[in-house]
Design a protein around this motif. Sequence first.
Motif, PDB file in Angstrom:
ATOM      1  N   ASP A   1       0.840  -1.195   0.000  1.00  0.00           N
ATOM      2  CA  ASP A   1       0.000   0.000   0.000  1.00  0.00           C
ATOM      3  C   ASP A   1       0.875   1.245   0.000  1.00  0.00           C
ATOM      4  OD1 ASP A   1      -2.299  -1.550   0.151  1.00  0.00           O
ATOM      5  OD2 ASP A   1      -2.311  -1.546   2.338  1.00  0.00           O
TER       6      ASP A   1
ATOM      7  N   VAL B   1     -10.180  -1.598  -8.074  1.00  0.00           N
ATOM      8  CA  VAL B   1     -11.041  -0.567  -7.515  1.00  0.00           C
ATOM      9  C   VAL B   1     -10.195   0.589  -7.003  1.00  0.00           C
ATOM     10  CG1 VAL B   1     -12.723  -0.057  -5.715  1.00  0.00           C
ATOM     11  CG2 VAL B   1     -12.775  -2.271  -6.875  1.00  0.00           C
ATOM     12  N   ALA B   2     -10.579   1.825  -7.380  1.00  0.00           N
ATOM     13  CA  ALA B   2      -9.946   3.022  -6.844  1.00  0.00           C
ATOM     14  C   ALA B   2     -10.963   3.678  -5.926  1.00  0.00           C
ATOM     15  CB  ALA B   2      -9.541   3.962  -7.967  1.00  0.00           C
ATOM     16  N   THR B   3     -10.591   3.873  -4.678  1.00  0.00           N
ATOM     17  CA  THR B   3     -11.503   4.447  -3.694  1.00  0.00           C
ATOM     18  C   THR B   3     -10.985   5.813  -3.302  1.00  0.00           C
ATOM     19  OG1 THR B   3     -11.987   2.245  -2.846  1.00  0.00           O
ATOM     20  CG2 THR B   3     -12.556   4.106  -1.439  1.00  0.00           C
ATOM     21  N   TYR B   4     -11.879   6.806  -3.355  1.00  0.00           N
ATOM     22  CA  TYR B   4     -11.518   8.158  -2.980  1.00  0.00           C
ATOM     23  C   TYR B   4     -12.407   8.564  -1.822  1.00  0.00           C
ATOM     24  CZ  TYR B   4      -9.445   7.891  -7.609  1.00  0.00           C
ATOM     25  OH  TYR B   4      -8.712   7.499  -8.681  1.00  0.00           O
ATOM     26  N   SER B   5     -11.821   9.077  -0.747  1.00  0.00           N
ATOM     27  CA  SER B   5     -12.614   9.477   0.409  1.00  0.00           C
ATOM     28  C   SER B   5     -12.970  10.952   0.372  1.00  0.00           C
ATOM     29  CB  SER B   5     -11.857   9.150   1.698  1.00  0.00           C
ATOM     30  OG  SER B   5     -10.637   9.854   1.720  1.00  0.00           O
TER      31      SER B   5
END
Length: 182
Positions: free
Chosen positions: A141, A159-163
């Motif tokens: 990571d 998967v691309a995760t954006y907060s």
Amino acid sequence: TFTGAIDANGSLDVDGHTELDNVNVSGVSTFAGAADFNGSIDVDGHTELDDLNVSGVSTFAGNIDANGSLDVDGHTELDNLNVSGVSTFVGDARFYSNVSIAGTLTYEDVTNVDAVGLITARSGINIGFPGVASTLTSSGDLILSRNLHVAGLSTFVGVATYSSDVFVSGTLTAGLIDGGIY
């Protein structure tokens, strides 16, 4: 007083001071006490010394084989050094030229690494200063504490995760966009 050669075929026991101008010993010589040589000593054969204390400069033209400990206090200059066993440096070790390592180099808490080729770390790699740094963890990571700036093409697989918000200052081409507000 003798004016010619003396041939003693038995033992010679001399008590008191004896001064000899030239001595040639062709057999074994044993000194039970201290031997004081004020001039040069030339030894052509095997010499075994149990204790040697040298206070001046010593020059050895041949090989020196030290089978025990060697304790050197002060500056030591060696033209070529080959260490076949473990080497331990208690203080700083300085190399004023290149260092080549044919095997594995293992070290801890290193700063300023300039590596050419593959770097393998057993745990995370911190980039930058603490609190502002980015970390590449041992599980792969990448944790960024600041912005990510990408120049050129980037491909994300999975998967691309954006907060938070994602800002694109150009054209965004996307395949299937699933759910949410656009």
